[in-house]
Structures are given as structure tokens and as C-alpha cells.
Design an enzyme around this catalytic site. Structure first.
Site, PDB file in Angstrom:
ATOM      1  N   SER A 193     -18.471  41.229  -1.062  1.00  0.00           N
ATOM      2  CA  SER A 193     -17.060  42.088  -1.531  1.00  0.00           C
ATOM      3  C   SER A 193     -16.536  40.852  -3.029  1.00  0.00           C
ATOM      4  O   SER A 193     -16.731  39.545  -2.424  1.00  0.00           O
ATOM      5  CB  SER A 193     -15.743  42.692  -1.602  1.00  0.00           C
ATOM      6  OG  SER A 193     -15.403  41.461  -1.229  1.00  0.00           O
ATOM      7  N   TYR A 225     -15.222  38.692  -7.081  1.00  0.00           N
ATOM      8  CA  TYR A 225     -14.004  39.026  -7.746  1.00  0.00           C
ATOM      9  C   TYR A 225     -13.537  40.701  -8.218  1.00  0.00           C
ATOM     10  O   TYR A 225     -12.234  40.703  -8.665  1.00  0.00           O
ATOM     11  CB  TYR A 225     -13.604  37.919  -8.802  1.00  0.00           C
ATOM     12  CG  TYR A 225     -13.504  36.826  -8.295  1.00  0.00           C
ATOM     13  CD1 TYR A 225     -13.543  35.754  -7.281  1.00  0.00           C
ATOM     14  CD2 TYR A 225     -12.290  35.570 -10.074  1.00  0.00           C
ATOM     15  CE1 TYR A 225     -13.546  35.232  -7.551  1.00  0.00           C
ATOM     16  CE2 TYR A 225     -13.175  34.950  -9.805  1.00  0.00           C
ATOM     17  CZ  TYR A 225     -12.649  34.275  -8.596  1.00  0.00           C
ATOM     18  OH  TYR A 225     -12.547  32.617  -8.270  1.00  0.00           O
ATOM     19  N   THR A 226     -14.550  41.392  -8.524  1.00  0.00           N
ATOM     20  CA  THR A 226     -14.599  42.192  -9.196  1.00  0.00           C
ATOM     21  C   THR A 226     -14.344  43.062  -8.047  1.00  0.00           C
ATOM     22  O   THR A 226     -14.169  44.707  -8.615  1.00  0.00           O
ATOM     23  CB  THR A 226     -15.315  42.314 -10.524  1.00  0.00           C
ATOM     24  OG1 THR A 226     -15.471  40.970 -10.812  1.00  0.00           O
ATOM     25  CG2 THR A 226     -15.527  43.441 -11.217  1.00  0.00           C
ATOM     26  N   LYS A 227     -16.095  43.049  -7.810  1.00  0.00           N
ATOM     27  CA  LYS A 227     -16.565  44.704  -7.014  1.00  0.00           C
ATOM     28  C   LYS A 227     -16.321  44.613  -5.257  1.00  0.00           C
ATOM     29  O   LYS A 227     -16.330  43.246  -4.652  1.00  0.00           O
ATOM     30  CB  LYS A 227     -17.911  45.166  -7.756  1.00  0.00           C
ATOM     31  CG  LYS A 227     -18.451  45.299  -8.798  1.00  0.00           C
ATOM     32  CD  LYS A 227     -18.984  45.332  -9.475  1.00  0.00           C
ATOM     33  CE  LYS A 227     -19.117  43.502  -9.675  1.00  0.00           C
ATOM     34  NZ  LYS A 227     -20.895  43.030 -10.074  1.00  0.00           N
ATOM     35  N   ASP A 249     -21.812  33.997 -15.430  1.00  0.00           N
ATOM     36  CA  ASP A 249     -21.802  32.953 -13.520  1.00  0.00           C
ATOM     37  C   ASP A 249     -23.692  33.715 -12.673  1.00  0.00           C
ATOM     38  O   ASP A 249     -23.662  34.515 -12.862  1.00  0.00           O
ATOM     39  CB  ASP A 249     -20.953  33.897 -13.119  1.00  0.00           C
ATOM     40  CG  ASP A 249     -20.669  34.250 -12.005  1.00  0.00           C
ATOM     41  OD1 ASP A 249     -20.953  33.580 -11.433  1.00  0.00           O
ATOM     42  OD2 ASP A 249     -19.938  34.966 -11.071  1.00  0.00           O
TER      43      ASP A 249
HETATM   44  N1  LIG Z   1     -28.043  45.795  -3.498  1.00  0.00           N
HETATM   45  C1  LIG Z   1     -27.441  44.622  -3.197  1.00  0.00           C
HETATM   46  N2  LIG Z   1     -27.688  45.204  -1.220  1.00  0.00           N
HETATM   47  C2  LIG Z   1     -27.031  44.197  -0.651  1.00  0.00           C
HETATM   48  N3  LIG Z   1     -25.761  43.345  -0.744  1.00  0.00           N
HETATM   49  C3  LIG Z   1     -25.350  43.102  -2.381  1.00  0.00           C
HETATM   50  C4  LIG Z   1     -25.985  44.377  -2.936  1.00  0.00           C
HETATM   51  N4  LIG Z   1     -24.871  44.054  -4.587  1.00  0.00           N
HETATM   52  C5  LIG Z   1     -24.096  43.402  -3.644  1.00  0.00           C
HETATM   53  N5  LIG Z   1     -24.080  42.913  -2.585  1.00  0.00           N
HETATM   54  C6  LIG Z   1     -23.523  42.178  -2.067  1.00  0.00           C
HETATM   55  O1  LIG Z   1     -21.759  42.060  -2.854  1.00  0.00           O
HETATM   56  C7  LIG Z   1     -21.218  40.731  -3.716  1.00  0.00           C
HETATM   57  C8  LIG Z   1     -20.602  40.892  -4.522  1.00  0.00           C
HETATM   58  O2  LIG Z   1     -21.234  41.346  -5.328  1.00  0.00           O
HETATM   59  P1  LIG Z   1     -20.597  41.366  -6.751  1.00  0.00           P
HETATM   60  O3  LIG Z   1     -21.130  40.179  -6.885  1.00  0.00           O
HETATM   61  O4  LIG Z   1     -21.899  42.476  -7.676  1.00  0.00           O
HETATM   62  O5  LIG Z   1     -19.565  41.689  -7.054  1.00  0.00           O
HETATM   63  P2  LIG Z   1     -18.697  40.570  -7.300  1.00  0.00           P
HETATM   64  O6  LIG Z   1     -17.102  41.281  -7.402  1.00  0.00           O
HETATM   65  O7  LIG Z   1     -19.157  40.731  -9.293  1.00  0.00           O
HETATM   66  O8  LIG Z   1     -18.785  39.355  -7.092  1.00  0.00           O
HETATM   67  P3  LIG Z   1     -18.630  37.625  -7.664  1.00  0.00           P
HETATM   68  O9  LIG Z   1     -17.091  37.592  -7.414  1.00  0.00           O
HETATM   69  O10 LIG Z   1     -19.555  36.515  -7.108  1.00  0.00           O
HETATM   70  O11 LIG Z   1     -18.635  37.836  -9.177  1.00  0.00           O
HETATM   71  C9  LIG Z   1     -22.863  40.080  -3.454  1.00  0.00           C
HETATM   72  O12 LIG Z   1     -22.216  38.686  -3.138  1.00  0.00           O
HETATM   73  C10 LIG Z   1     -23.867  41.078  -2.782  1.00  0.00           C
HETATM   74  O13 LIG Z   1     -23.789  39.805  -1.528  1.00  0.00           O
END
Ligand SMILES: Nc1ncnc2c1ncn2[C@@H]1O[C@H](COP(=O)(O)OP(=O)(O)OP(=O)(O)O)[C@@H](O)[C@H]1O
Ligand SMILES: *[C@@H]1O[C@H](CO)[C@@H](O)[C@H](O)[C@H]1NC(C)=O
Ligand SMILES: *[C@@H]1O[C@H](CO)[C@@H](O)[C@H](O)[C@H]1NC(C)=O
Ligand SMILES: *[C@@H]1O[C@H](CO)[C@@H](O)[C@H](O)[C@H]1NC(C)=O
Length: 463
Positions: free
Chosen positions: A109, A111-113, A239
Site C-alpha cells: 500500500s 499514500y493513496t492506494k 513520482d
Molecule cells: N499489479 C500489481 N501487482 C502486484 N503488486 C502491486 C501491483 N500494483 C501495485 N502493487 C504493489 O502495491 C504497492 C502500492 O501500489 P501503488 O504504488 O499503486 O499505490 P500508491 O498509493 O500510489 O503508492 P505510492 O505512495 O508509492 O504512490 C506498490 O508499491 C506495489 O508494491
């Protein structure tokens, strides 16, 4: 869903839980989904995020375009159909299909997802993204506005943006969107279903053969070339870090694209167009449209240099490519070339590597020091370790042909022979296993063993 209760599996229940689990815990404060009660600052912010998505609708030739001629109307009509219309040519899974997914553990996970591993009813592995209710984005919004439903809505726009971008920008190095579900009532929920990858970890990657590290770099360069000339203009990844990527079958894929921009920075003079990095600044020109020219492309390329090339590219490369690679490092590290020429340089190396032309100095006669046993392999492998190997337990390397393998064997002190395996790498090169012991051969039709002939003519040595 009513009437199908009996069909509702445990998996379906958990999918539902995913959709509803972010309902506010302190619901006394923000229970109603009433946009008019949201603080106006938050409402403005939501509108700003919404507006940011409009270009992705406007460029659309199909039905979605008609919906967006009026901003107010759009705001009311951004629904599942609307997102779905964008991907009309691709069969994507919708909310109904996604009701029966099974959810497993968290994959990570940010910051966002929040990202979970899951499976479709047919067993296919997937990754599921939703809003991270515990993430920094959500926390910050709650601190500012204290409205959990409004904040969920605000943060959701980043995921919606990602869904839109993944539909509009398709490339082998972009994670594939398999489906999504968007619900506006009774409260907004968004979920994206993606192909499953594994995290890109730099430390283990540093221990892999150059060919695999080169594969990652060239995939990235191809992606950046595509982004620089995308249907929406030059896309900048604001980013840009290794953790925004995953590997799918050894192939690099961008999975986090919500921080991308399709606009170049506005400027009134060149002073506004400085690209700042911790150890280096670059400046680009401010063009007549008052945009910093090529800033997105240059930012992407320098980030590729500093996060990927410096770690993955030069280290233990074939000696024939060292000067070419040094040149790429120098030119991208100083932004002396653009993505076009960078891609050309990478494709040329790949071509030379695949065709074996880099081996021009190789003495084909090096094979004459070996006797061949076609249709055999070495029992219990009889291997030694080398580094970086495709297998940590033995010395397994890729070669263009038997002659290159013979030359490698002759340069390893322990090597008394090698096996040509039927396995190939992504470039089509053969995997060869090197041995310190070739005493026991067993028949195996798809292998060939090459045994080094004794140098001094002592009779009866080895075989
Ligand atoms: N398709 C995928 N398959 C496996 N793991 C994934 C996949 N997509 C994302 N992840 C894992 O989930 C984590 C978080 O996903 P993502 O980067 O989309 O979220 P975020 O909140 O935008 O993160 P950040 O704070 O880094 O911007 C990623 O760093 C990755 O390790
Ligand atoms: C880059 O520019 C900023 C201001 O624009 C300055 O503070 C910084 O020192 C510069 N860094 C380098 C490495 O030149
Ligand atoms: C990069 O190339 C330039 C010439 O184009 C040269 O002067 C410079 O020394 C090189 N830098 C490095 C770090 O190799
Ligand atoms: C770079 O490549 C793109 C796409 O192949 C092409 O449209 C563009 O003209 C090229 N630019 C330069 C400067 O070569």
C-alpha cells in the site's frame, strides 16, 4: 444482487467488504453522503480533481464525449458507464463480474492506494487496487476537512485517473487493466483490477545476469519513448521510483500512474523551466505557448538514468558493450540526448546481442578443444557456482552459441565441460550449464554435453 443470495460465496462477501470497509468509523461526523454539506474548500478540491480528468474524456471520439460538454452535467454523470465507454474496444470486467472475486493477502500500500492479491472465479490471479483508507492522502484530507465520505471521494479521483490512464495509454510496459468497478451511490467506491505482478526489488536485481537487467532498462526506455509521443501528448511521471513498477514474467510494468501529468509546466521565462534534482539541475526553454518545452520527457529520462541505469546497466556488462553503455550513461546522465536517440542506442545493443555480432573476435575454433555428446546430460549436474548465474546452485549462463560457451569454459579454472540446455532467455540465447565434473552422462535427447579435451596428452584422463 437480491435473489442471488444463495449464490453469494464467501469470496463475494469479502469483495463486498472491500467496497464498504472504508465507511467512516466515526460516522457521527460524516455519515451522510450529501455533497452540499461538504466544506466548500473540499468541494472545490474535488471539482479541481474532476476537471483534471476531463481531457481524457474530451479526446474521445465515442459516446463519452457527448456527456462532457457541460461541466456540471459531467459531474453528475461520471459513472460506471462513463468510465467503461472509454475502453469500449477492450472487454473489461465490470462490477457484476467483480462481485465474485476472491481476495487474499495485501501486496502493498502507499499514500493513496491499497493493493490486494486476488483471483477471478476462473482462478486467474489478479491484483486489486482500492483507496487506502489508512493512507497519507486520506489522513491529510481528514486532518484538513474531517469529512470521511468527502475525503474518500477526493482520494478516489486518483484511482479513477489511474483507471482512465491505463485505458488510454496501452503499452507492453504498462500494467494491464482487467476491469474496474465504480459506484456512485449510496457512497462512492472505486476498485481497479490489474494483472498481478511482483515488486521490483533492486537488491536481488543487482545479483541477476546483465541480460535480465538490460531487459528491464530497455523496457523502461521503450515505455518512456511511448509516453513522450502518447496520443495525449508527452506524459510526465511526477513520482518516478522503482516502487511504481512491478515485474510480470520478468517484464517491467508501470503500475502506479496516478501521479502522471499530460501537461507541460507553464512558464513566462526560461527561469521557470528548471528541472531540479538533488545533485543536478537542468534548464529547458520556455516556448511560445508558455510551456516548458520537453520538460516531461527530460524529467522521465533523467529519472530513468538515476534510478535504473546507474544501478542496472553498466555493472558486469559484456565487454563488447562497455563503451556503448558508458556513452549512454554519459549522455542520459547529462541529458545530452532525448528519448528517441536513447531508444535507438538501446535497440542497437539488443540487435548486436541477439545476432551475436558482438562476438566478432570469437575464435570459432575454440570448440575443437571439446568433444561433443549429443543427446546426453550430466548426472547430478556436476556443477560449480559462479556469479551472476541464472541458478544460485550452479553455474548457468546465457550464450550465443557453443563456441561462446567453449570460450567461457576455457576461461573458468574449474570448468571441464558444459551442457547446452534447451532453455532460452528472453533474447533467444541458450542457457548453458558449466561443470567441474562430467564423469557420469545420462541420455536426454534435448541436451548436449561438451567435454574439454585434456590439454597435455596424458591418456585415460576423464572420459
Ligand atoms: N499489479 C500489481 N501487482 C502486484 N503488486 C502491486 C501491483 N500494483 C501495485 N502493487 C504493489 O502495491 C504497492 C502500492 O501500489 P501503488 O504504488 O499503486 O499505490 P500508491 O498509493 O500510489 O503508492 P505510492 O505512495 O508509492 O504512490 C506498490 O508499491 C506495489 O508494491
Ligand atoms: C539547483 O537549483 C536550486 C534553485 O533553483 C539551487 O538551490 C540548487 O543549489 C541547485 N542545485 C545544484 C546541484 O546546482
Ligand atoms: C562525457 O562525455 C564528454 C564528451 O562528450 C566528456 O568530456 C566527459 O568527460 C564524459 N563524462 C564522463 C563522466 O564520462
Ligand atoms: C522521435 O520519435 C517520434 C516517434 O517515432 C517521432 O514522431 C519524432 O519525430 C522523433 N523526433 C526526433 C527529434 O527524431
Amino acid at each position: 444482487m437480491h435473489g442471488r443470495g444463495a449464490l453469494l460465496s464467501a469470496a463475494a462477501v469479502s469483495a463486498l467488504i472491500l467496497l464498504v470497509s472504508y465507511v467512516s468509523r466515526d460516522s457521527g461526523r460524516a455519515q451522510t453522503d450529501n455533497r452540499d454539506s461538504q466544506p466548500s474548500a473540499l468541494r472545490l478540491e474535488i471539482r479541481r480533481r474532476h476537471k483534471e480528468l476531463l481531457p481524457f474524456y474530451n479526446n474521445q471520439g465515442d459516446g463519452a464525449a457527448g456527456v462532457v460538454d457541460n461541466f456540471a452535467r459531467t459531474f453528475e454523470h461520471l459513472d460506471d458507464w462513463n468510465i467503461r465507454a472509454l475502453g469500449a474496444s477492450v472487454a473489461l470486467l465490470g462490477c457484476d463480474d467483480l462481485r465474485y472475486i476472491t481476495l487474499f493477502e495485501s501486496l502493498g500500500s502507499g499514500y493513496t492506494k491499497a493493493v490486494l492479491r486476488g483471483a477471478l472465479p476462473n482462478g486467474a490471479a489478479i491484483a486489486i487496487k482500492s483507496v487506502n483508507g489508512q493512507g497519507i492522502d486520506m489522513q491529510r484530507c481528514l486532518d484538513d476537512f474531517g469529512d470521511s465520505e468527502g475525503c474518500y471521494r477526493l482520494v478516489s479521483y486518483k484511482l479513477i485517473k489511474e483507471i482512465l490512464l491505463l485505458q488510454r495509454l496501452q503499452h507492453p510496459s504498462m500494467i494491464r487493466l482487467k476491469g474496474h468497478c465504480y459506484r456512485r451511490e449510496p457512497d462512492m467506491r472505486v476498485m481497479a483490477v490489474l494483472e498481478l505482478g511482483s515488486p521490483l526489488e533492486m537488491i536481488p536485481l543487482l545479483q541477476t545476469p546483465w541480460e535480465e537487467r538490460f531487459r528491464i532498462c530497455i523496457s523502461l526506455v521503450r515505455l518512456l519513448h511511448y509516453l513522450a509521443h502518447s496520443p495525449h501528448g508527452s506524459v510526465g511521471l511526477l513520482d518516478f521510483q522503482p516502487r511504481q513498477f512491478v515485474l510480470v514474467d520478468g517484464e517491467l510494468k508501470l503500475t502506479d500512474i496516478d501521479d502522471a501529468t499530460i501537461e507541460e509546466r507553464m512558464c513566462s521565462s526560461e527561469r521557470d523551466c528548471i528541472l531540479e534534482f538533488p545533485t543536478k539541475n537542468f534548464s529547458v526553454s520556455c516556448d511560445v505557448t508558455r510551456r516548458c518545452q520537453g520538460l516531461n520527457e527530460k524529467r522521465n529520462l533523467y529519472n530513468a538514468f538515476r534510478y535504473f541505469f546507474t544501478y542496472l546497466l553498466p555493472h558486469r556488462s559484456p565487454s563488447a558493450f562497455q563503451s556503448r553503455l558508458e556513452k549512454i550513461m554519459n549522455q542520459t546522465g547529462n541529458l545530452n540526448i532525448r528519448i528517441n536517440e536513447t531508444l535507438e542506442a538501446f535497440e542497437e545493443i539488443l540487435y548486436l546481442y541477439k545476432s551475436g555480432q558482438y562476438l566478432h573476435k570469437l575464435v570459432l575454433s575454440s570448440l575443437k578443444d571439446y568433444s561433443v555428446h549429443k543427446g546426453f546430460r550430466v548426472k547430478d549436474d556436476g556443477g560449480y557456482r559462479c556469479w551472476p548465474s541464472y541458478d544460485h546452485q550452479r553455474c548457468l549462463l546465457s550464450v550465443h552459441n557453443e563456441a561462446e560457451a567453449a570460450e567461457m569454459c576455457s576461461s573458468h579454472k574449474q570448468c571441464v565441460g558444459f551442457t547446452l540446455t534447451p532453455q532460452r532467455t528472453w533474447t533467444g540465447r541458450h542457457l548453458v550449464s558449466f561443470h567441474s565434473d562430467v564423469d557420469k552422462l545420462i541420455p536426454d535427447v534435448s541436451f548436449s554435453v561438451y567435454v574439454r579435451k585434456p590439454v597435455s596428452s596424458g591418456p585415460g584422463l576423464q572420459r
